[in-house]
Design a protein around this motif. Structure first.
Motif, PDB file in Angstrom:
ATOM      1  N   LYS A  32       0.807  -1.228   0.000  1.00  0.00           N
ATOM      2  CA  LYS A  32       0.000   0.000   0.000  1.00  0.00           C
ATOM      3  C   LYS A  32       0.840   1.278   0.000  1.00  0.00           C
ATOM      4  CE  LYS A  32      -3.685  -2.397   2.538  1.00  0.00           C
ATOM      5  NZ  LYS A  32      -4.554  -2.406   3.742  1.00  0.00           N
ATOM      6  N   SER A  33       2.114   1.164  -0.349  1.00  0.00           N
ATOM      7  CA  SER A  33       2.953   2.358  -0.423  1.00  0.00           C
ATOM      8  C   SER A  33       2.696   3.100  -1.731  1.00  0.00           C
ATOM      9  CB  SER A  33       4.438   1.970  -0.337  1.00  0.00           C
ATOM     10  OG  SER A  33       4.806   1.144  -1.437  1.00  0.00           O
ATOM     11  N   THR A  34       2.963   4.401  -1.724  1.00  0.00           N
ATOM     12  CA  THR A  34       2.744   5.227  -2.911  1.00  0.00           C
ATOM     13  C   THR A  34       3.918   5.082  -3.869  1.00  0.00           C
ATOM     14  OG1 THR A  34       1.454   6.822  -1.645  1.00  0.00           O
ATOM     15  CG2 THR A  34       2.362   7.573  -3.749  1.00  0.00           C
ATOM     16  N   LEU A  35       3.595   4.810  -5.133  1.00  0.00           N
ATOM     17  CA  LEU A  35       4.622   4.682  -6.164  1.00  0.00           C
ATOM     18  C   LEU A  35       4.774   5.970  -6.971  1.00  0.00           C
ATOM     19  CD1 LEU A  35       3.663   1.168  -7.589  1.00  0.00           C
ATOM     20  CD2 LEU A  35       5.562   1.695  -6.053  1.00  0.00           C
ATOM     21  N   ALA A  36       3.667   6.580  -7.329  1.00  0.00           N
ATOM     22  CA  ALA A  36       3.711   7.752  -8.193  1.00  0.00           C
ATOM     23  C   ALA A  36       2.369   8.464  -8.143  1.00  0.00           C
ATOM     24  CB  ALA A  36       4.042   7.341  -9.634  1.00  0.00           C
ATOM     25  N   VAL A  37       2.352   9.654  -8.684  1.00  0.00           N
ATOM     26  CA  VAL A  37       1.121  10.419  -8.868  1.00  0.00           C
ATOM     27  C   VAL A  37       0.979  10.674 -10.365  1.00  0.00           C
ATOM     28  CG1 VAL A  37      -0.042  12.603  -8.439  1.00  0.00           C
ATOM     29  CG2 VAL A  37       1.190  11.467  -6.587  1.00  0.00           C
ATOM     30  N   VAL A  38      -0.202  10.366 -10.913  1.00  0.00           N
ATOM     31  CA  VAL A  38      -0.432  10.518 -12.353  1.00  0.00           C
ATOM     32  C   VAL A  38      -1.647  11.413 -12.562  1.00  0.00           C
ATOM     33  CG1 VAL A  38      -0.951   9.318 -14.502  1.00  0.00           C
ATOM     34  CG2 VAL A  38       0.582   8.258 -12.824  1.00  0.00           C
ATOM     35  N   LEU A  90       8.451  -2.205 -12.742  1.00  0.00           N
ATOM     36  CA  LEU A  90       7.239  -1.385 -12.767  1.00  0.00           C
ATOM     37  C   LEU A  90       5.989  -2.256 -12.721  1.00  0.00           C
ATOM     38  CD1 LEU A  90       7.956   1.396 -15.416  1.00  0.00           C
ATOM     39  CD2 LEU A  90       7.768   1.672 -12.948  1.00  0.00           C
ATOM     40  N   GLU A  91       5.973  -3.318 -13.520  1.00  0.00           N
ATOM     41  CA  GLU A  91       4.804  -4.196 -13.579  1.00  0.00           C
ATOM     42  C   GLU A  91       4.578  -4.894 -12.247  1.00  0.00           C
ATOM     43  OE1 GLU A  91       2.299  -5.297 -17.089  1.00  0.00           O
ATOM     44  OE2 GLU A  91       3.291  -3.591 -16.176  1.00  0.00           O
ATOM     45  N   TRP A 153      -6.251  -3.488 -16.032  1.00  0.00           N
ATOM     46  CA  TRP A 153      -5.186  -3.418 -15.035  1.00  0.00           C
ATOM     47  C   TRP A 153      -4.557  -4.768 -14.707  1.00  0.00           C
ATOM     48  CZ3 TRP A 153      -7.150  -6.639 -11.472  1.00  0.00           C
ATOM     49  CH2 TRP A 153      -8.532  -6.626 -11.217  1.00  0.00           C
ATOM     50  N   ASN A 154      -5.081  -5.870 -15.214  1.00  0.00           N
ATOM     51  CA  ASN A 154      -4.543  -7.164 -14.782  1.00  0.00           C
ATOM     52  C   ASN A 154      -3.234  -7.531 -15.472  1.00  0.00           C
ATOM     53  OD1 ASN A 154      -6.117  -7.435 -17.138  1.00  0.00           O
ATOM     54  ND2 ASN A 154      -6.546  -9.589 -16.740  1.00  0.00           N
ATOM     55  N   TYR A 155      -3.074  -7.140 -16.745  1.00  0.00           N
ATOM     56  CA  TYR A 155      -1.815  -7.349 -17.473  1.00  0.00           C
ATOM     57  C   TYR A 155      -1.493  -6.036 -18.191  1.00  0.00           C
ATOM     58  CZ  TYR A 155      -2.509 -12.390 -16.760  1.00  0.00           C
ATOM     59  OH  TYR A 155      -2.700 -13.633 -16.207  1.00  0.00           O
ATOM     60  N   PRO A 156      -1.025  -5.035 -17.486  1.00  0.00           N
ATOM     61  CA  PRO A 156      -0.936  -3.695 -18.079  1.00  0.00           C
ATOM     62  C   PRO A 156      -0.116  -3.618 -19.363  1.00  0.00           C
ATOM     63  CG  PRO A 156      -0.692  -3.578 -15.697  1.00  0.00           C
ATOM     64  CD  PRO A 156      -0.668  -5.036 -16.052  1.00  0.00           C
ATOM     65  N   LEU A 157       1.123  -4.102 -19.351  1.00  0.00           N
ATOM     66  CA  LEU A 157       1.950  -3.981 -20.549  1.00  0.00           C
ATOM     67  C   LEU A 157       1.481  -4.929 -21.641  1.00  0.00           C
ATOM     68  CD1 LEU A 157       4.396  -2.609 -21.883  1.00  0.00           C
ATOM     69  CD2 LEU A 157       5.739  -4.597 -21.176  1.00  0.00           C
ATOM     70  N   LEU A 158       1.208  -6.178 -21.296  1.00  0.00           N
ATOM     71  CA  LEU A 158       0.798  -7.153 -22.300  1.00  0.00           C
ATOM     72  C   LEU A 158      -0.467  -6.705 -23.017  1.00  0.00           C
ATOM     73  CD1 LEU A 158       1.267  -9.879 -23.658  1.00  0.00           C
ATOM     74  CD2 LEU A 158      -0.034 -10.953 -21.797  1.00  0.00           C
ATOM     75  N   THR A 182      -2.941   1.330 -12.938  1.00  0.00           N
ATOM     76  CA  THR A 182      -1.715   0.658 -13.406  1.00  0.00           C
ATOM     77  C   THR A 182      -1.186   1.271 -14.701  1.00  0.00           C
ATOM     78  OG1 THR A 182      -3.076  -0.986 -14.564  1.00  0.00           O
ATOM     79  CG2 THR A 182      -2.297  -1.574 -12.349  1.00  0.00           C
ATOM     80  N   PRO A 183      -0.883   2.565 -14.735  1.00  0.00           N
ATOM     81  CA  PRO A 183      -0.458   3.180 -15.995  1.00  0.00           C
ATOM     82  C   PRO A 183       1.047   3.191 -16.245  1.00  0.00           C
ATOM     83  CG  PRO A 183      -0.778   4.874 -14.355  1.00  0.00           C
ATOM     84  CD  PRO A 183      -1.090   3.565 -13.672  1.00  0.00           C
ATOM     85  N   LEU A 184       1.858   2.780 -15.273  1.00  0.00           N
ATOM     86  CA  LEU A 184       3.289   3.105 -15.330  1.00  0.00           C
ATOM     87  C   LEU A 184       4.029   2.400 -16.460  1.00  0.00           C
ATOM     88  CD1 LEU A 184       4.156   3.277 -11.515  1.00  0.00           C
ATOM     89  CD2 LEU A 184       3.297   5.060 -13.055  1.00  0.00           C
ATOM     90  N   SER A 185       3.818   1.107 -16.640  1.00  0.00           N
ATOM     91  CA  SER A 185       4.553   0.408 -17.701  1.00  0.00           C
ATOM     92  C   SER A 185       4.087   0.867 -19.074  1.00  0.00           C
ATOM     93  CB  SER A 185       4.410  -1.104 -17.556  1.00  0.00           C
ATOM     94  OG  SER A 185       3.062  -1.506 -17.670  1.00  0.00           O
ATOM     95  N   THR A 186       2.815   1.252 -19.213  1.00  0.00           N
ATOM     96  CA  THR A 186       2.313   1.735 -20.502  1.00  0.00           C
ATOM     97  C   THR A 186       2.917   3.094 -20.835  1.00  0.00           C
ATOM     98  OG1 THR A 186       0.252   0.552 -20.092  1.00  0.00           O
ATOM     99  CG2 THR A 186       0.237   2.193 -21.842  1.00  0.00           C
ATOM    100  N   LEU A 187       3.101   3.945 -19.843  1.00  0.00           N
ATOM    101  CA  LEU A 187       3.747   5.233 -20.088  1.00  0.00           C
ATOM    102  C   LEU A 187       5.212   5.047 -20.467  1.00  0.00           C
ATOM    103  CD1 LEU A 187       2.077   7.240 -17.193  1.00  0.00           C
ATOM    104  CD2 LEU A 187       1.787   7.655 -19.648  1.00  0.00           C
ATOM    105  N   LEU A 188       5.866   4.068 -19.865  1.00  0.00           N
ATOM    106  CA  LEU A 188       7.242   3.764 -20.270  1.00  0.00           C
ATOM    107  C   LEU A 188       7.269   3.223 -21.696  1.00  0.00           C
ATOM    108  CD1 LEU A 188      10.248   3.592 -19.636  1.00  0.00           C
ATOM    109  CD2 LEU A 188       9.823   1.362 -18.564  1.00  0.00           C
ATOM    110  N   LEU A 189       6.288   2.398 -22.062  1.00  0.00           N
ATOM    111  CA  LEU A 189       6.188   1.909 -23.442  1.00  0.00           C
ATOM    112  C   LEU A 189       6.088   3.074 -24.418  1.00  0.00           C
ATOM    113  CD1 LEU A 189       5.587  -0.216 -25.675  1.00  0.00           C
ATOM    114  CD2 LEU A 189       3.175  -0.084 -24.974  1.00  0.00           C
ATOM    115  N   ALA A 190       5.247   4.064 -24.115  1.00  0.00           N
ATOM    116  CA  ALA A 190       5.110   5.221 -25.002  1.00  0.00           C
ATOM    117  C   ALA A 190       6.418   5.974 -25.146  1.00  0.00           C
ATOM    118  CB  ALA A 190       4.015   6.140 -24.471  1.00  0.00           C
ATOM    119  N   GLU A 191       7.140   6.086 -24.034  1.00  0.00           N
ATOM    120  CA  GLU A 191       8.439   6.761 -24.061  1.00  0.00           C
ATOM    121  C   GLU A 191       9.425   6.011 -24.950  1.00  0.00           C
ATOM    122  OE1 GLU A 191      11.939   7.086 -20.802  1.00  0.00           O
ATOM    123  OE2 GLU A 191       9.987   7.857 -20.145  1.00  0.00           O
TER     124      GLU A 191
END
Length: 480
Positions: A32-38, A90-91, A153-158, A182-191
């Motif tokens: 339950k720790s905070t990873l990021a704010v989007v 990230l995933e 959200w179950n398989y974000p990148l896949l 669960t947006p983090l890996s998808t945002l990295l994919l876009a990058e």
């Protein structure tokens, strides 16, 4: 991309700062720790993303050759593979996946993106020829334009790859919305993709349902695709229908495993447990309903309980962890509510206790004493919870298996070839596994009917769905 900071949506080949102040806080479900704010994208931000995608489509991407698109996707796939550990971390943190499982899923995502890259060069259709006297016909498959996509959200990148891969492969441009949790890996994919695609070819907007509806409703978006719940799919279909745009819907499931008495119940129990509890059961194809011949029912339940007890819950960073938490607080509350509402006649067999853990952990659970009309049998739970029923005859097994509104996946376990062939025909599901469950290959379609929607992901067929089939006919003006 570092954690515990503001991570921005990605529009027009660069990070984009929305003007609105609404944000989603991204949590690690294991502690339950905070990873990021989007930030949440407003309809105005979605409009900027769609305009960027439309510009990229009209000025560059639609005009590329299949070999150029294939090469770009292959370079993206290679970069993801080279950065596997970064994506896997990230995933794992974002979606609550054990790190070992996250690495395997990154490898699968890379493999599937490479398939889409290859398929871009092998689209097929009717052979050009003279089908009417004095005419010559040919078939074109042209890109549709801007495609709006919503991933779960179950398989974000896949799932992001399953969405944007085929759309980009045939020349479309994309506005993709990942789940707000669960947006983090998808945002990295876009990058990563921005290095190899024109600015605006792949845009990632962030936010919840309002953002998704803005994507679906935008008049420049020519096609929408969603993988998600049946409820969300109905809403997407409703909005799409008002504009007569194509909607690709890949929705929920309630997969039965029909287990006959001509197999070893202990062996099958171990296999089915993996298909039931992998990813904490958060898979629309997960084996959720055990339909077991009465002759081996007791032995099978005992073996399945033993297999469930073998999972190790804990930190997703630990290599030894084999069962992570469910992905978010809302899903934890939903599953807990389903279990609390079970009638008293239903016995709950818990494979292991998660009481000492701080995250959103749910005990792997087998529900026995269920009846066909029960909520837990009919509705998708989407957690590490399975039901168990017994049967006497093959006809009874088929009736139980087919007796839900979902039609995505199923399996039959038997050593009898004739029976396997019959059940592969009569199980009313888009995927029927025989003596297997949960395996997926990019070369064959993935999808179902009924409340699962009708969209089929994977295979070369999904690339066809992202094209406009156009009949071109040449007439003869006679001799000149």
């Amino acid at each position: 991309m570092s954690l515990a900071q503001t991570i921005l949506p990605f529009i027009g080949g660069r990070s984009h700062r929305p003007q609105a102040d609404e944000v989603d806080e991204i949590f690690d479900p294991a502690d339950k720790s905070t990873l990021a704010v989007v930030p949440r994208c407003s309809p105005e931000d979605v409009d900027a993303a769609v305009r960027s995608a439309d510009h990229a489509f009209r000025t560059s991407w639609r005009s590329t050759t299949p070999s150029q698109r294939s090469a770009a996707l292959l370079r993206i796939a290679q970069t993801i593979e080279d950065r596997t550990e970064q994506f896997a971390l990230l995933e794992s943190q974002d979606a609550g996946k054990p790190i070992a499982a996250a690495r395997k899923e990154i490898a699968i995502a890379v493999d599937h993106l490479r398939f889409f890259a290859g398929a871009a060069r092998t689209l097929q259709g009717a052979v050009a020829g003279e089908y009417l006297p004095g005419t010559t016909s040919m078939l074109r498959r042209d890109p549709i334009g801007v495609v709006g996509q919503i991933a779960p959200w179950n398989y974000p990148l896949l799932m992001a790859i399953w969405k944007c891969g085929p759309a980009l492969a045939v020349g479309n441009t994309v506005v993709l919305k990942p789940a707000e949790t669960t947006p983090l890996s998808t945002l990295l994919l876009a990058e990563v993709a921005a290095e190899f695609l024109p600015d605006g070819a792949l845009n990632v907007v962030t936010g919840a349902a309002q953002t998704g509806e803005a994507v679906v409703a935008h008049p420049t978006v020519r096609m929408v695709s969603i993988t998600g719940s049946t409820r969300a799919g109905r809403r997407v279909a409703e909005i799409s229908a008002s504009q007569l745009k194509h909607a690709h819907l890949e929705l929920g499931g309630k997969a039965p495993s029909v287990i006959f008495d001509d197999i070893d119940p202990e062996v099958v129990a171990r296999e089915v447990a993996g298909a039931a509890f992998y990813n904490a059961g958060q898979d629309c194809t997960a084996a959720t309903r055990m339909i077991v011949h009465e002759a081996i029912y007791d032995d099978f339940i005992k073996a399945l309980s033993s297999a469930a007890s073998g999972y190790k819950m804990g930190s997703t960073a630990a290599e030894s962890t084999t069962l992570g938490p469910v992905s978010n607080a809302l899903q934890y509350e939903r599953i807990s509510g389903v279990l609390d509402r079970c009638p008293a006649r239903i016995e709950k067999i818990n494979g292991r206790s998660s009481e000492a853990l701080n995250g959103y952990f749910i005990d792997p659970t087998i529900l026995v004493g269920v009846e066909q009309q029960d909520e837990v049998v009919q509705n998708e739970i989407f957690g590490p919870v399975v039901t168990a029923q017994s049967f006497k005859t093959p006809e009874e097994a088929l009736a139980l298996a087919n007796g839900t509104n979902y039609a995505l996946a199923s399996s039959v376990w038997t050593s009898n070839l004739d029976r396997a062939l019959r059940f592969s025909r009569d199980l009313e599901f888009g995927c029927v596994w025989v003596n297997n469950h949960l395996s997926v290959t990019a070369e064959f379609p993935h999808g179902g009917g009924k409340d699962t929607g009708g969209g089929k992901d994977l295979s070369i067929g999904v690339l066809h769905e992202y094209t406009e089939a156009r009949h071109i006919m040449f007439g003869s003006l006679g001799s000149q």
